[in-house]
Design an enzyme around this catalytic site. Structure first.
Site, short mmCIF file in Angstrom:
data_model
loop_
_atom_site.label_atom_id
_atom_site.label_comp_id
_atom_site.label_asym_id
_atom_site.label_seq_id
_atom_site.Cartn_x
_atom_site.Cartn_y
_atom_site.Cartn_z
N VAL A 127 -36.93 50.69 -37.75
CA VAL A 127 -36.62 49.85 -39.01
C VAL A 127 -35.02 49.76 -39.24
O VAL A 127 -34.61 48.66 -39.47
CB VAL A 127 -37.27 50.67 -40.27
CG1 VAL A 127 -36.56 50.04 -41.15
CG2 VAL A 127 -38.85 50.50 -40.03
N GLU A 128 -34.28 50.74 -38.73
CA GLU A 128 -32.84 50.82 -38.78
C GLU A 128 -32.13 49.90 -38.03
O GLU A 128 -31.24 49.16 -38.18
CB GLU A 128 -32.38 52.20 -39.01
CG GLU A 128 -32.78 53.00 -39.92
CD GLU A 128 -32.21 52.52 -41.61
OE1 GLU A 128 -31.02 51.90 -41.39
OE2 GLU A 128 -32.67 53.01 -42.54
N THR A 129 -32.37 50.03 -36.48
CA THR A 129 -31.53 49.35 -35.60
C THR A 129 -32.52 48.60 -34.45
O THR A 129 -32.16 48.52 -33.31
CB THR A 129 -30.69 50.34 -35.12
OG1 THR A 129 -31.26 51.67 -34.44
CG2 THR A 129 -29.62 50.68 -35.91
N TYR A 320 -38.96 49.71 -48.54
CA TYR A 320 -38.55 50.63 -47.52
C TYR A 320 -39.21 51.61 -47.08
O TYR A 320 -39.88 51.75 -45.93
CB TYR A 320 -37.16 50.90 -47.45
CG TYR A 320 -36.70 51.56 -46.34
CD1 TYR A 320 -35.87 50.95 -45.41
CD2 TYR A 320 -36.78 53.10 -46.16
CE1 TYR A 320 -35.21 51.86 -44.24
CE2 TYR A 320 -36.13 53.70 -45.18
CZ TYR A 320 -35.41 52.95 -44.02
OH TYR A 320 -34.89 53.62 -42.92
#
Length: 340
Positions: A127-129, A320
């Site tokens: 999800v982040e990168t 999120y």
């Protein structure tokens, strides 16, 4: 002649605008006070970090209007029906499965060590990168300086992160402050850790003497797992369960994701666990809260537990947390299928 004068005037105005957009951070009146306060910090004194050195570094920082624009329109402002498709894609699921299989031994060891499911660790990185492919295009110094001095809504928070950025440099984090790259908010590495999170939770899992959140998969995954453990992850505990809602259910609007109601209280108000939450039914006194989302097929009600709240410590948006949960479940389902 008149056309030449207008061209010259236009050029001067454009040059002035460019200078304004890239003005050194020291030109902001808060920079000198910031440097003076930071220089008095015991850790700064221990490191020999002087006020002059801090100001010299801040002089190299540049205001970035695109950062202000980005933080003013976060994806979390979308409805769940629009937010979910951003993260629940076939590619992100398949890439998560591939990442898990490539690092299965490490991830399973970390799951046993920290009690955090390997699928959650993988999902956070996804999800982040996008599993390390998109770690940020901004200099962290520029991002944090812009937000610390030019974004009043959250200036105290970002000034704290900017302070921690200066204090990070050392043998365990030997990266030049002016060279670190990250997100528009100043988050770094595959797990997108803010400077304060690096200071508190990052791990040198491969024992090479430094924390590397860009190139060491061991450090990256262990740091994410440690973050969750430190924030109260309950090993084997439920995260969130879709609720069945009585027609006459009491309308409640919890103020946060913190689980503050006993499960029996929600049941008395007309909200019931809609499925088995991954094991035995939780005790009636288990703390929970209620989450309402606008899904593609209408309003969704979810009973959420401590572990959902822990995910929200990574990013405070309930969207999120739900995306992390559902992506991790999708990855787990794919992993359980027989190899083709």
């Amino acid at each position: 002649m008149m056309q030449r004068c207008f061209s010259l005037l236009f050029g001067m105005l454009a040059w002035s605008a460019a200078i304004a957009l890239e003005a050194p951070a020291e030109s902001h009146p808060g920079a000198r006070a910031f440097a003076a306060e930071l220089a008095r910090d015991p850790l700064a004194i221990e490191q020999g970090l002087s006020e002059a050195a801090i100001l010299a570094t801040l002089d190299q920082a540049r205001y970035q209007q695109t950062i202000i624009d980005a933080i003013s329109r976060p994806a979390e402002s979308k409805a769940w029906k629009d937010y979910r498709p951003i993260f629940l894609t076939d590619k992100r699921i398949n890439d998560g499965v591939a990442f898990y299989r490539a690092h299965a031994d490490l991830l399973q060891r970390l799951e046993k060590e920290f009690g955090v499911p390997a699928s959650i660790i993988v999902t956070i990185i996804g999800v982040e990168t996008s599993y390390g492919r998109i770690t940020g295009k901004y200099r962290v110094l520029d991002a944090l300086t812009t937000l610390a001095f030019y974004y009043p809504a959250r200036a105290p928070f970002f000034q704290g992160e900017l302070k921690q950025l200066f204090l990070l440099h050392g043998t365990r984090f030997p990266y030049a402050t002016t060279e670190l790259m990250g997100s528009y908010a100043g988050a770094m590495g595959w797990g997108q850790f803010m400077p304060s999170s690096i200071a508190k939770f990052a791990r040198d899992e491969d024992s090479d003497g430094k924390i590397d959140l860009w190139n060491s998969i061991s450090d990256i995954c262990a740091s994410v797992a440690n973050y969750f453990t430190a924030h109260g992850w309950q090993t084997g505990g439920p995260v969130a369960v879709r609720a069945n809602v009585d027609k006459n259910a009491r309308v409640i609007t919890p103020g946060s994701l913190e689980p503050v109601y006993p499960l029996t209280q929600l049941e008395e108000w007309g909200y019931h666990l809609g499925s088995n939450p991954g094991g035995a039914k939780p005790d009636g006194q288990t703390p929970v809260t209620l989450l309402q989302l606008e899904g593609a097929e209408g309003t969704e009600f979810w009973i959420v537990f401590q572990n959902f709240y822990v995910i929200s410590r990574y990013n405070r948006s309930p969207l999120y947390s739900m995306a992390v949960l559902q992506l991790s479940e999708a990855i787990t389902r794919e992993l359980s299928k027989p190899a083709q």
